[in-house]
Design a protein around this motif. Structure first.
Motif, short mmCIF file in Angstrom:
data_model
loop_
_atom_site.label_atom_id
_atom_site.label_comp_id
_atom_site.label_asym_id
_atom_site.label_seq_id
_atom_site.Cartn_x
_atom_site.Cartn_y
_atom_site.Cartn_z
N THR A 1 -6.66 -24.34 14.16
CA THR A 1 -5.57 -24.74 15.05
C THR A 1 -5.28 -23.73 16.14
OG1 THR A 1 -3.91 -23.71 13.61
CG2 THR A 1 -4.50 -26.00 13.16
N ARG A 2 -5.73 -22.49 16.01
CA ARG A 2 -5.47 -21.37 16.93
C ARG A 2 -3.99 -20.98 16.97
NH1 ARG A 2 -10.44 -21.64 19.70
NH2 ARG A 2 -11.76 -22.57 18.10
N MET A 3 -3.27 -21.26 15.90
CA MET A 3 -1.88 -20.83 15.81
C MET A 3 -1.85 -19.35 15.42
SD MET A 3 -0.37 -24.23 13.88
CE MET A 3 0.12 -23.23 12.55
N THR A 4 -0.79 -18.65 15.83
CA THR A 4 -0.65 -17.23 15.50
C THR A 4 0.73 -16.96 14.90
OG1 THR A 4 -0.01 -16.83 17.81
CG2 THR A 4 -2.32 -16.41 17.21
N VAL A 5 1.74 -16.89 15.75
CA VAL A 5 3.08 -16.53 15.29
C VAL A 5 3.61 -17.55 14.28
CG1 VAL A 5 5.45 -16.03 15.99
CG2 VAL A 5 3.55 -15.34 17.47
#
Length: 817
Positions: free
Chosen positions: A586-590
């Motif tokens: 998903t390329r999510m981080t925070v």
């Protein structure tokens, strides 16, 4: 100069006829979106996203210099003016101007401005909170219902409870007096299918019977799910997050958030999860929550008549969806901000927080997990992590990035093949084949037989004295000096057996998820991705644990891992691996890190999660810039302008605008010299979404911009309700019309539908600035001028095509406007 092609050139859009500006409803006019055939003429009982044609206030641009005095051929507002066609993009500037005009109108109607202002503000707060509370309560209730139903139906594949058919396996054995410590999941009240059919649970034939019933139930659940989606609600398939992102960016998909979609997706989501396919319910729950929010918006004029305000509610609903999916209210708000929402003002932040709070409270009240906790995978690790462990955590991040890039490429290739070959015409067969393969391969392995959520929960678990899992089968498990913990853990036979089974499970999950995501059933990607990472993490964690046990005198261990100490926690590695793989896809981080520590309660392990998430994103971005949701948006040709990407090319507005050099002149309307017949001819011969209005064809001095839909509705309405309007009647877009000679048809004044403040740029404006303007203002189109003369037009579709062309991609992949 070529004529501006501002409308959609997909074969499903037949707008050539003036009398019919709605899409054709024939069976051939269907378009495939992630896993569904999309019917352009949805049922009347499905509330469209942009509202039914309804009474709405006229709009004159609302910009600087626009007149507040409306002049119309009718005293009443024209029904339908100000709304949008299906599969078109809204104009954010226009919608915000309409909302400001609404406030001004309230202030002008009543002299007691201060009282009215506070009353309107109070109604705004009350209606907004109520409009957020209702969908949050509803989505929380539906999430609890889905969790309980899916758990029961998953156990139904293996057996049935004689105390009551409505009890799942765990509930059935809760009150049994015949449960032992070693066999806590076995009780006489729970009967397998072989016990019910042949009265025994021993032997090869009993195994075959249980095997057959498991596959049969899986096929039945999958068949019901795909059939309901295909017949009643084609939009109920897939994850829904790519479409939600596109809708929140201003796109119109009628019926995608309607009540039929909500009802069918809720039912089929339970069936799809229970079938044992490699999918999750978390992504579809975001779609379910947005459906609840959109349906409730129809109860309030403030949101029903304004598309920009409605999308603020949908952003909050998306946060509530993640909150009930994972039991992570704060993570849900950050997920909506980072991954889903296109326009997220500060006031939407606390409203999303409120929606997530209500949804989380509702889910906690229902207690679907049976552990009196809000989180799905509660863990309680007893050992802190050491600085050296960042190395294996980063290795898990690299694995997650590689897995994410591999999955996106292969899944998109398979979905593209599904769209372009005969495979897409047989969705039921595809679902049944994938379900049969999954069930046949899953049953022999106990880690693939259980639901994916239960598998992840077991992988996250830190072994204690009361655990009977094979993952906790250590040789000296009862020889302990610390209560409740296992300080010195050489792996036993059960652990080695579990490692082989988990390795096979990892291979199956990696392969089968590629073909499962995107089928014509509700299918989420969060849980399968987390399962892949959790398996890899647990394997690495057990390996590190045994390495530390047998080689505690090594330099990397002797400073912090003494003999007999429990210094490695395999469950922590599983948690970090799950975050890494989910981030790679998903390329999510925070939001990912917050969701993970809310999901597990492991607050002190934020740094390992951050290290794995960032490493995963860097590795995945090095192999491909798009996440899975952005890739599916591009695959389906949606007009989504990604705010995270930079545009660094040195092109100008004149290089992108339509018409181009040597093309026919731009199609325009003049302000006071065209008849109804002239305008109808232009509309019938073109498919453009709107037309610039100029003073004259010779001067090309810009007056404003008028939408095709508003023109059609206004002219048809005038022919029905205004006496004397005929084809030779002159249309005026001016403030005052000249005197009409006797015995001539009455004129038709349409200045009220004219946008008097269209956004313009010069022909030498760098495209870097133009792209930034489209992103930040949410423009649908802007006009290009040179020394005050109109030259051309740039639409959002033109910008997306230009970006694709600069990236060496197919510009014709952008299908919609």
């Amino acid at each position: 100069m070529a004529t501006w092609q501002g409308a959609m050139d997909h074969r499903g859009f037949h707008q050539g006829s003036f009398n019919s500006f709605q899409s054709s409803s024939s069976d051939e006019d269907l378009m495939d979106i992630p896993g569904t055939a999309m019917d352009f003429s949805m049922r009347d009982d499905v509330p469209p996203l942009d509202g039914e044609i309804e009474e709405s206030r006229s709009y004159n641009g609302g910009g600087i210099g626009s007149s507040n005095r409306m002049m119309d051929f009718l005293e009443e507002p024209i029904p339908g003016v100000g709304t949008y066609d299906d599969f078109n993009t809204i104009d954010w500037v226009r919608e915000k101007s309409r909302d400001r005009d609404r406030h001004r109108e309230v202030a002008n109607r009543i002299k007691m401005y201060i009282l009215v202002h506070y009353c309107d503000s109070f109604s705004l707060i009350f209606s907004y909170n109520r409009n957020l509370s209702f969908p949050s309560l509803k989505s929380g209730s539906l999430a609890g219902l889905i969790d309980i139903s899916a758990h029961w139906m998953t156990d139904l594949k293996e057996g049935i409870c004689t105390l009551g058919i409505w009890f799942n396996h765990e509930h059935c054995c809760w009150n049994s007096n015949h449960v032992t410590f070693e066999n806590r999941d076995k009780c006489p009240e729970w009967n397998s299918w072989s016990q019910l059919i042949i009265s025994t649970n021993e032997g090869a034939f009993a195994y075959i019977v249980n095997y057959f019933m498991y596959v049969l139930w899986a096929l039945l659940f999958a068949f019901l799910a795909v059939s309901l989606v295909k017949v009643f609600a084609p939009y109920a398939c897939g994850s829904g997050i790519p479409e939600i992102k596109t809708i929140l960016s201003g796109f119109i998909i009628r019926g995608y958030l309607g009540k039929w979609t909500l009802m069918i997706k809720t039912i089929t989501l339970v069936l799809a999860v229970s079938s044992g396919l490699s999918l999750g319910k978390e992504g579809p729950l975001v779609h379910v929550a947005c459906c609840c929010g959109n349906i409730l918006c129809h109860c309030f004029n403030k949101y029903r008549k304004n598309e920009a305000k409605r999308r603020e509610v949908l952003s909050a609903a998306a946060a509530a969806g993640v909150s009930v999916a994972f039991g992570a209210p704060i993570g849900g708000v950050l997920f909506s901000l980072e991954e889903v929402s296109y326009y997220f003002p500060l006031k939407t932040l606390w409203r999303s927080f409120f929606a997530a709070l209500v949804a989380g409270f509702t889910l906690r009240s229902i207690n679907p997990f049976g552990n009196s906790r809000l989180v799905l995978f509660y863990v309680e690790f007893h050992t802190p992590w050491h600085l050296f462990e960042l190395v294996p955590f980063i290795l898990l991040g690299i694995f997650g990035g590689l897995w994410g890039a591999l999955f996106i490429r292969t899944n998109i290739a398979w979905c593209r093949k599904r769209k372009t070959t005969q495979l897409g015409k047989y969705p039921v067969v595809e679902v049944l084949v994938v379900t049969a393969i999954t069930a046949i391969l899953a049953f022999p392995n106990e880690y693939t037989r259980v639901s994916t959520s239960e598998l992840i929960s077991e992988l996250f678990n830190d072994c204690g004295l009361l655990d009977s899992s094979k993952l906790c089968d250590y040789e000296n498990r009862f020889n302990t000096s610390k209560a409740g913990e296992l300080p010195d853990r050489p792996a036993g036979v059960g652990v080695y057996s579990a490692m082989w089974q988990l390795a096979l499970t990892l291979i199956l999950k990696i392969v089968i998820t590629i073909f499962t995501f995107g089928m014509k059933i509700p299918s989420g990607l969060f849980i399968p991705s987390m399962a892949v990472g959790a398996i890899a993490g647990r394997l690495l964690g057990v390996g590190m644990e045994q390495l530390a046990y047998y080689h505690h005198d090594w330099a990397i261990f002797n400073s912090w891992c003494s003999q007999g100490a429990d210094c490695i926690t395999p469950g922590l590695y599983a948690m970090v691996g799950a975050a890494a793989c989910l981030g790679g896809v998903t390329r999510m981080t925070v939001s990912l890190v917050v969701i993970m520590f809310e999901l597990t309660g492991g607050l002190e392990y934020i740094v390992p999660l951050m290290a794995a998430a960032m490493t995963s994103k860097w590795v995945a971005d090095a192999l491909g810039r798009e996440g899975i949701y952005d890739a599916h948006i591009r695959l389906n040709g949606y007009p989504f302008l990604e705010a995270k990407e930079e545009f660094a090319h040195k092109t100008l507005a004149m290089d992108v605008m339509k018409p181009r050099r040597n093309d026919p002149l731009l199609t325009v309307l003049t302000q006071d010299s065209m008849t109804v017949e002239d305008v109808e001819t232009i509309i019938s011969e073109t498919t453009y979404s709107g037309f610039p209005v100029v003073v004259s064809r010779e001067s090309q001095r810009l007056v404003g911009f008028v939408l095709r839909r508003d023109l059609i509705i206004s002219i048809e309405n005038a022919r029905k309700k205004q006496d004397g309007v005929v084809s030779t009647s002159v249309i005026y877009f001016t403030e005052h019309s000249p005197p009409v000679p006797p015995y001539t048809p009455p004129t038709l004044k349409l200045r009220n539908i004219l946008d008097l403040s269209p956004f313009t740029v010069t022909d030498l404006t760098p495209m870097e600035i133009v792209v930034d303007i489209f992103r930040k203002l949410g423009l649908r189109q802007c006009l290009v001028t040179h020394n005050g003369r109109l030259l051309g037009i740039i639409t959002k579709k033109d910008v997306l095509k230009h970006i694709a062309q600069m990236a060496n991609q197919d510009p014709d992949s952008i299908l919609f406007n």
